[in-house]
Each structure stands twice: as C-alpha cells, then as structure tokens.
Design a protein around this motif. Structure first.
Motif, PDB file in Angstrom:
ATOM      1  N   LYS A 124      -2.993  -1.864  -2.196  1.00  0.00           N
ATOM      2  CA  LYS A 124      -3.022  -3.289  -2.533  1.00  0.00           C
ATOM      3  C   LYS A 124      -2.347  -4.131  -1.451  1.00  0.00           C
ATOM      4  O   LYS A 124      -2.811  -5.238  -1.130  1.00  0.00           O
ATOM      5  CB  LYS A 124      -2.372  -3.511  -3.894  1.00  0.00           C
ATOM      6  CG  LYS A 124      -3.226  -2.998  -5.057  1.00  0.00           C
ATOM      7  CD  LYS A 124      -2.511  -3.160  -6.384  1.00  0.00           C
ATOM      8  CE  LYS A 124      -3.375  -2.615  -7.527  1.00  0.00           C
ATOM      9  NZ  LYS A 124      -2.683  -2.710  -8.838  1.00  0.00           N
ATOM     10  N   GLN A 125      -1.265  -3.614  -0.889  1.00  0.00           N
ATOM     11  CA  GLN A 125      -0.606  -4.339   0.199  1.00  0.00           C
ATOM     12  C   GLN A 125      -1.535  -4.453   1.410  1.00  0.00           C
ATOM     13  O   GLN A 125      -1.649  -5.522   2.017  1.00  0.00           O
ATOM     14  CB  GLN A 125       0.684  -3.612   0.597  1.00  0.00           C
ATOM     15  CG  GLN A 125       1.791  -3.688  -0.434  1.00  0.00           C
ATOM     16  CD  GLN A 125       3.013  -2.878  -0.031  1.00  0.00           C
ATOM     17  OE1 GLN A 125       3.076  -2.339   1.076  1.00  0.00           O
ATOM     18  NE2 GLN A 125       3.985  -2.783  -0.929  1.00  0.00           N
ATOM     19  N   ASN A 126      -2.189  -3.344   1.734  1.00  0.00           N
ATOM     20  CA  ASN A 126      -3.103  -3.361   2.881  1.00  0.00           C
ATOM     21  C   ASN A 126      -4.291  -4.281   2.646  1.00  0.00           C
ATOM     22  O   ASN A 126      -4.703  -5.034   3.539  1.00  0.00           O
ATOM     23  CB  ASN A 126      -3.600  -1.939   3.172  1.00  0.00           C
ATOM     24  CG  ASN A 126      -2.538  -1.075   3.836  1.00  0.00           C
ATOM     25  OD1 ASN A 126      -1.709  -1.574   4.583  1.00  0.00           O
ATOM     26  ND2 ASN A 126      -2.567   0.212   3.551  1.00  0.00           N
ATOM     27  N   ILE A 127      -4.870  -4.208   1.450  1.00  0.00           N
ATOM     28  CA  ILE A 127      -6.033  -5.039   1.138  1.00  0.00           C
ATOM     29  C   ILE A 127      -5.665  -6.525   1.172  1.00  0.00           C
ATOM     30  O   ILE A 127      -6.432  -7.355   1.684  1.00  0.00           O
ATOM     31  CB  ILE A 127      -6.616  -4.644  -0.233  1.00  0.00           C
ATOM     32  CG1 ILE A 127      -7.251  -3.249  -0.155  1.00  0.00           C
ATOM     33  CG2 ILE A 127      -7.648  -5.662  -0.711  1.00  0.00           C
ATOM     34  CD1 ILE A 127      -7.657  -2.679  -1.499  1.00  0.00           C
ATOM     35  N   GLU A 128      -4.489  -6.850   0.651  1.00  0.00           N
ATOM     36  CA  GLU A 128      -4.038  -8.247   0.691  1.00  0.00           C
ATOM     37  C   GLU A 128      -3.894  -8.725   2.136  1.00  0.00           C
ATOM     38  O   GLU A 128      -4.298  -9.848   2.482  1.00  0.00           O
ATOM     39  CB  GLU A 128      -2.702  -8.375  -0.045  1.00  0.00           C
ATOM     40  CG  GLU A 128      -2.185  -9.802  -0.113  1.00  0.00           C
ATOM     41  CD  GLU A 128      -0.881  -9.917  -0.879  1.00  0.00           C
ATOM     42  OE1 GLU A 128      -0.307 -11.026  -0.902  1.00  0.00           O
ATOM     43  OE2 GLU A 128      -0.434  -8.909  -1.448  1.00  0.00           O
ATOM     44  N   TYR A 186     -11.049   2.046  -0.909  1.00  0.00           N
ATOM     45  CA  TYR A 186     -10.532   0.679  -0.995  1.00  0.00           C
ATOM     46  C   TYR A 186     -11.482  -0.269  -1.734  1.00  0.00           C
ATOM     47  O   TYR A 186     -11.006  -1.221  -2.375  1.00  0.00           O
ATOM     48  CB  TYR A 186     -10.206   0.144   0.406  1.00  0.00           C
ATOM     49  CG  TYR A 186      -8.794   0.492   0.854  1.00  0.00           C
ATOM     50  CD1 TYR A 186      -8.173   1.662   0.414  1.00  0.00           C
ATOM     51  CD2 TYR A 186      -8.069  -0.333   1.705  1.00  0.00           C
ATOM     52  CE1 TYR A 186      -6.893   1.999   0.804  1.00  0.00           C
ATOM     53  CE2 TYR A 186      -6.783  -0.011   2.111  1.00  0.00           C
ATOM     54  CZ  TYR A 186      -6.205   1.152   1.656  1.00  0.00           C
ATOM     55  OH  TYR A 186      -4.917   1.472   2.051  1.00  0.00           O
ATOM     56  N   PRO A 187     -12.812  -0.052  -1.681  1.00  0.00           N
ATOM     57  CA  PRO A 187     -13.686  -0.921  -2.493  1.00  0.00           C
ATOM     58  C   PRO A 187     -13.370  -0.866  -3.985  1.00  0.00           C
ATOM     59  O   PRO A 187     -13.653  -1.824  -4.706  1.00  0.00           O
ATOM     60  CB  PRO A 187     -15.085  -0.370  -2.194  1.00  0.00           C
ATOM     61  CG  PRO A 187     -14.986   0.181  -0.807  1.00  0.00           C
ATOM     62  CD  PRO A 187     -13.613   0.786  -0.747  1.00  0.00           C
ATOM     63  N   GLN A 188     -12.784   0.233  -4.473  1.00  0.00           N
ATOM     64  CA  GLN A 188     -12.407   0.327  -5.881  1.00  0.00           C
ATOM     65  C   GLN A 188     -11.335  -0.692  -6.244  1.00  0.00           C
ATOM     66  O   GLN A 188     -11.186  -1.059  -7.416  1.00  0.00           O
ATOM     67  CB  GLN A 188     -11.895   1.738  -6.196  1.00  0.00           C
ATOM     68  CG  GLN A 188     -12.935   2.831  -6.035  1.00  0.00           C
ATOM     69  CD  GLN A 188     -12.346   4.225  -6.230  1.00  0.00           C
ATOM     70  OE1 GLN A 188     -11.130   4.388  -6.367  1.00  0.00           O
ATOM     71  NE2 GLN A 188     -13.206   5.238  -6.248  1.00  0.00           N
ATOM     72  N   LEU A 189     -10.593  -1.170  -5.229  1.00  0.00           N
ATOM     73  CA  LEU A 189      -9.498  -2.112  -5.464  1.00  0.00           C
ATOM     74  C   LEU A 189      -9.767  -3.480  -4.838  1.00  0.00           C
ATOM     75  O   LEU A 189      -8.857  -4.307  -4.730  1.00  0.00           O
ATOM     76  CB  LEU A 189      -8.191  -1.542  -4.906  1.00  0.00           C
ATOM     77  CG  LEU A 189      -7.725  -0.212  -5.517  1.00  0.00           C
ATOM     78  CD1 LEU A 189      -6.517   0.337  -4.759  1.00  0.00           C
ATOM     79  CD2 LEU A 189      -7.376  -0.390  -6.991  1.00  0.00           C
TER      80      LEU A 189
END
Length: 416
Positions: A287-291, A316-319
């Motif tokens: 979540k930190q990386n995606i943000e 990562y697409p799951q999140l």
C-alpha cells in the motif's frame, strides 16, 4: 442372460464409479475445465484488507478453510507422482512431497465428518484423524520446505493447485500461530522497520548510483520520464546485484531510454512476506508503494528482479496498483530489435548456461527474451542445462527460502 448381465454390470459400474479410481474419468476433466483462468499464474489468492476485515481467522487450517476448487483437486488427483518427481525440495531430501499434500488433504476431508467423500486409494486404514485440522496429517516442516517454484503445478496433467494449498496453510501459521522458522523473523523485522529484508538503511538504497546520469526522484515528485526503474532490494543492497543495476542503467543511457528511480522512497515489494504467509507486512509495504507510485503518475515500470516483476505485475493490481511492468531482459530485447542498442561490435567468447528463474519462467512464461539478448552477442556459446524452460531447476531461494536455513539434505542450489 447376456442382456441381464449387461444391465447388472452397468448398474454395478455406476455404484463403484464414485468410490474407486474410476471417478477420475469425470473429476479430472472437470477440474481442468474449472481452473481459475482469471487470476494470473504468478499471483496468490487475494485477501481482504487486514486493517479493516472482521474475519476471525486467516489462511487455511481446516477443510472448511479451503475453496471448493481446492477440495475438488483431491478427487481429481490421479496419484501419478509427476509433481513429486520435479519438486526441488523433495529431490534434495526435504520432508515435502507435493503429492502427499494433495492426498493428505483428501484424507482429512474424508475422515473428518465428510462421509460423501471417499478417501484416496491406498490409504492405511489404521490411520485415524480426530478432527478436520490439516495439521493432523501435514507437518509444518513440509510446508516451510517449499520454494514456491510452481514446478508441481506446471507439470500436473489435471491442473491441480498444489502451491495454493501450501501458501494458504503458511498464511495460517504466520498470521494465526506465529509459527514460522526463527531466522525468518529477522527478515520480517527488516521489512517492517527498514522496508527491506536485509534491514539496511533506506538512505543507502540509492547508494549504487555512481554518476549523475541516473535521476533519483524525491517522494511526491511527478515522474516525467517514460519509465520508472524499480531497482528492488537485491539490486540496491546485494553486491552482485548492484553490478546488474549499474550495467542496466548504462545500457538504458546508451539507448536513450527515459527513466528515473525512487531511491530511498522505494520499499520492498513484500514478496518474501506474502510467500511466507505474512499478509500483514505485505499489505503494509504494498500500500505504501502503490500510494507513492500513483501519486507520481507512474504508468510503466522496468525491473530486473523476477520477484519484483511478478509482484508488481500480478499482485499489486489486487490492491489498486495497475502498471505496465517489463522485465529488463524484455526491454533489452526490444532495444536490440529496434536498433537502439548497436550489437555489431559486441562479443563475448564464453560458454554460457542461462538459468530460468522460477518467477520469471514458470510464473510468468518469460523464457525467450533472456536467451535472445545473450544470443545477440558474437562469439558466445550458449548451452542448455538438462532441466530448462518449464522444467528448469529451482535455485532454492524462492518462497522466502533465501531467508531460512537449509539444514536438511544437500542445498537445492548445490544440486542445481
């Protein structure tokens, strides 16, 4: 007489069909047809947000925790043993036997209040199961021996998902029981406190950059380059992999590729945490990386690490992290084909064997790109190991085995 005999034998066939090996006539094709085609090969089953969910248990410890498809697997298994024959853990004397994982699941299901299901053929009648707990028949040593190489799934003729069962039981052990190898705790603490399993300082993540040609983004800066170069923990901290990072950056500069790196703003993707069942740390890092990536407007990512490649593109697409992820071997192949990298004067008079990484090959079907890049060099002699491609031999480090001791039998990497 013959008519009566025919009818009687047909009725007898219908009776014995569900309770003998003959049931595979129906269950095996059905299992193949019902395989999950929507989930990428390299992705684990998604889990709900652990910060918000009201679930009281995670992972799988009982028969009811498995999906109906995972249980259908046990009836579809023909006990051919192909999964066991290619398992690197089993080949090096570890306690894991993939076929036994499937058969023991079916055995627990049949003997713990599910009378409609017959136990696998050849089960010792004296073995008793007092509850529906999987750990009455499966030991934790079996589960932690798995390298998650997916060789068992790949070779199975009836599409049985053996790795999913192992990883779901690992989730239960990690999240519910905190029952994991002691040395794995160091990697967990490193990922949780320093955002990398080596527990190295995040300030040193961009320390491999030795000139001004690599743009290092600060957190929150928009990405103006075409690609984000995801270096990964190994590419940032491991001495051997740092050489790869520097070499790739020089090649991209030579080809005129527009890219930038995150440096200290990049965290571990969380692959090792997820493969050992610690979904909490995985979701925290992901979540930190995606943000970070979404705030910078990242669309395209290059990475050399097969595990980062698999996690970024498939999990990562799951999140909510949807990016176009390309492995560095695919990028180099593309640059050579487009003429942006001139190979006319490139020579290497060496004999080379290319090792198929499990997470690049079996998990993502990338086999030719690395070979094509190596083959573009003049004078090189490429040979293939007996076990290559879809049958490649695992290096033994996947499934976070890199962070665990290998104290039973010879090391997988030595046998490879």
């Amino acid at each position: 007489i013959w008519w009566i005999a025919h009818v009687v034998s047909f009725m007898a066939f219908l009776v014995i069909l569900p309770t003998t090996m003959l049931r595979h006539i129906f269950t095996s094709p059905l299992n193949i047809y019902l395989s999950d085609r929507d989930r990428p090969k390299g992705a684990m089953k998604p889990m709900p947000n652990l910060m918000e969910t009201e679930l009281e248990t995670f992972g799988a410890s009982t028969i009811e925790d498995f999906t109906w498809k995972q249980l259908l697997d046990t009836d579809a298994c023909t006990m051919c043993g192909r999964c066991t024959s290619v398992c690197p853990a089993h080949a090096t004397g570890k306690p894991l036997d993939p076929r036994e994982i499937v058969l023991k699941t079916g055995e627990v299901m049949a003997r713990s209040g599910h009378p409609a299901v017959s136990p696998p053929i050849g089960v010792d009648a004296e073995i008793t199961v007092s509850s529906n707990s999987m750990f009455e028949r499966i030991t934790t040593e079996e589960l932690w021996a798995c390298t998650s190489c997916k060789a068992c799934d790949e070779i199975c003729p009836v599409n049985i998902e053996i790795l999913d069962k192992i990883l779901d039981m690992r989730r239960y052990l990690s999240l519910m029981e905190s029952d994991f190898p002691t040395e794995l705790g160091n990697a967990y603490r490193g990922m949780e406190n320093q955002s990398n399993p080596w527990a190295m300082s995040q300030a040193d993540r961009g320390g491999w950059v030795d000139d001004d040609s690599v743009e290092v983004l600060a957190g929150g800066d928009p990405l103006e380059a075409e690609y984000l170069y995801w270096v990964g923990c190994a590419g940032s901290f491991d001495d051997k992999n740092v050489k790869v990072s520097r070499a790739l950056s020089k090649l991209m500069n030579r080809a005129g590729v527009s890219y930038a790196i995150l440096g200290p703003a990049e965290n571990c993707t969380g692959d090792a945490a997820r493969r050992t069942g610690n979904e909490y740390i995985f979701q925290m890092l992901a979540k930190q990386n995606i943000e970070t990536l979404n705030s910078m407007g990242v669309k395209k990512i290059i990475t050399q690490c097969p595990h980062c490649f698999n996690t970024l593109s498939n999990e990562y697409p799951q999140l909510g992290g949807n990016y176009e992820v390309i492995h560095h071997s695919q990028l180099l192949e593309q640059l050579i084909d487009d003429g942006r990298l001139d190979m006319s004067g490139a020579t290497l008079a060496e004999r080379i064997v290319y090792h198929d990484s499990c997470y690049l090959g079996r998990h993502n079907d990338v086999y030719l790109a690395p070979r094509n890049v190596i083959g573009s060099l003049a004078g090189v002699d490429i040979v293939e190991a007996p076990r290559n491609g879809t049958k490649g031999m695992c290096c033994g480090a996947g499934g976070a085995r890199m962070w665990m001791e290998e104290d039973i039998g010879p090391k997988v990497n030595d046998v490879r």
